[in-house]
Each structure stands twice: as structure tokens, then as C-alpha cells.
Enzyme design. Structure first.
Site, mmCIF file in Angstrom:
data_model
loop_
_atom_site.group_PDB
_atom_site.id
_atom_site.type_symbol
_atom_site.label_atom_id
_atom_site.label_comp_id
_atom_site.label_asym_id
_atom_site.label_seq_id
_atom_site.Cartn_x
_atom_site.Cartn_y
_atom_site.Cartn_z
ATOM 1 N N ASP A 173 0.858 -1.168 0.000
ATOM 2 C CA ASP A 173 0.000 0.000 0.000
ATOM 3 C C ASP A 173 0.903 1.230 0.000
ATOM 4 O OD1 ASP A 173 -2.455 1.540 0.413
ATOM 5 O OD2 ASP A 173 -1.667 1.864 2.432
ATOM 6 N N ASP A 192 -0.310 5.153 0.730
ATOM 7 C CA ASP A 192 -0.636 6.159 1.745
ATOM 8 C C ASP A 192 -0.760 5.515 3.125
ATOM 9 O OD1 ASP A 192 -1.361 8.662 -0.012
ATOM 10 O OD2 ASP A 192 -2.378 6.968 -0.939
ATOM 11 N N ASP A 226 -1.721 -0.810 5.969
ATOM 12 C CA ASP A 226 -1.976 -0.122 7.240
ATOM 13 C C ASP A 226 -3.454 -0.018 7.576
ATOM 14 O OD1 ASP A 226 -2.486 1.826 5.102
ATOM 15 O OD2 ASP A 226 -2.670 3.284 6.733
#
Length: 219
Positions: free
Chosen positions: A4, A6, A169
Site C-alpha cells: 500500500d 498512503d 496499514d
């Protein structure tokens, strides 16, 4: 390795908040604090704008929604063009990418951010040389938490899904990984739509990306 972007590799919240506030200012909406914007990040620009409208007490029809998205993407892209971009890699991110890539692993970024914006950030921050593929939120028909972008990345890199590991996240990353049948490693410092990432049902939690090579490149 399917990363991922961001909240995992890059801290982009300040830029997203700045671009969002410039976009909604164009329509006379009040500004939204950066900390609140952090809790909106995770499912791409369309959901970001929906959440901003709800927080601002605005109701958007389809045409208005599309128009605000366009203004947000305009302002976000302009941050790179005017050198106002403040996004930075998290500690250990650049070194971890380099180590894993040099070890022979294929590296893909799978993000809900538009592909061109993700590519621009990676190039700007000197990370693109260790990335083999970028799958954006506009690359496939569906975005995370759907597994389609992860599976597309594996197919594009000619790597079986059974040999892939996701790093993220947020709940979007976890759900996408589970849907694709892939293990997922999470970091505790990301956005996760305002929820504590440490509560995620992942296969491993690492304090920083600096720990990732030791976890994966075992003798």
C-alpha cells in the site's frame, strides 16, 4: 511484495488535506482539520469527497460529486507541479524497498490513489527505481478492499498469488489480502480510516518497514 502507499510507505496526509481544503474552498465549504482528513483516507478520492461532504453538512448529487473530485485531483496534482508537495517516506521505507528489490523480489505498489499521482510521488521521492509496477485506484474496475487490484498486480508481474505478500496499514488492505488469499503484514502508524491500525487482524505487525527484510528474507 504488494505495498500500500498512503499510510504505509508514505505519509501523505498533509498533502491530501491541503488539496482537499483547496478543492472544497472552491465551493465555499469550511476547511477540515488535517487530523480529521487523516481519518477519511483509505478508499480513494470518491469516498474522500463523500466523507468531506458529510462532515461539512453538504449533499452532493452525482454531477456535483464528480466536480468536487475533479477539483481535488487538480489541486493534488498541482502540489507536485508547484513543488508544494510535502509527502515523505516513513522511516525504513526506502531502505526496505531497496533491500527487498535487490534480493530479487518483485515489488508492486497497489493503492487507491490515481496511478499517475502515485507514479509522480514515487518518482519525486526517488523510489521508482525499486518498484516494478504501480496499480492505482483507476487501473482496475474495482479498488481495495476488493482483491482485484492485488490479483491484477500478480498477473501483471507473472507471480502466482500464492507467492505474494501484502504490506498495508488499513482494513482495506486486510480485506483485499484476505479476499485474494494472501498473507498481510501491517504497520501500526498508518491511517486506517481513523481506527487504530494495531487492531487489524493481520498475519504480522511490525513497528516500522525497517523490520520487513529480516521478517521475509530468512536464511
Amino acid at each position: 511484495m504488494l505495498f500500500d502507499l498512503d499510510g504505509t510507505l508514505l505519509d501523505t496526509a498533509a498533502d491530501i488535506a491541503l488539496a482537499l481544503n483547496r478543492a472544497i474552498r472552491d465551493y465555499g465549504w469550511p476547511p477540515i482539520p488535517e487530523e480529521a482528513v487523516r481519518g477519511m483516507i483509505g478508499r480513494g478520492a470518491p469516498i474522500l469527497i463523500q466523507r468531506a461532504a458529510a462532515m461539512s453538512g453538504r449533499s452532493l448529487d452525482a454531477a456535483s460529486h464528480a466536480a468536487v473530485i475533479e477539483r481535488f485531483l487538480h489541486h493534488y496534482g498541482a502540489l507536485q507541479e508547484t513543488d508544494e508537495c510535502s509527502a515523505q517516506p516513513y522511516p525504513g521505507a526506502a531502505e526496505s524497498l531497496r533491500t527487498l528489490h535487490q534480493a530479487g523480489l518483485r515489488i508492486a505498489i497497489v493503492t487507491n490513489k490515481q496511478q499517475r499521482l502515485a507514479l509522480g510521488l514515487l518518482e519525486r521521492l526517488g523510489l521508482s527505481g525499486d518498484v516494478d509496477l504501480v496499480v492505482g485506484g483507476d487501473t482496475c474496475e474495482r479498488r481495495k478492499p476488493d482483491p482485484q487490484p492485488l490479483l491484477f498486480a500478480c498477473e501483471s508481474l507473472q507471480v502466482p498469488a500464492s507467492r505474494a505478500v501484502v504490506v498495508g496499514d488499513s482494513i482495506n488492505d486486510v480485506l483485499a489480502a484476505r479476499g485474494a488469499g494472501m498473507p498481510i503484514v501491517c504497520v501500526p502508524y498508518g491511517y486506517n480510516e481513523g481506527q487504530d491500525p494495531r487492531s487489524l487482524d493481520c498475519d504480522a505487525m511490525i513497528g516500522s518497514l525497517a523490520e520487513l527484510p529480516a521478517l521475509l528474507l530468512k536464511p
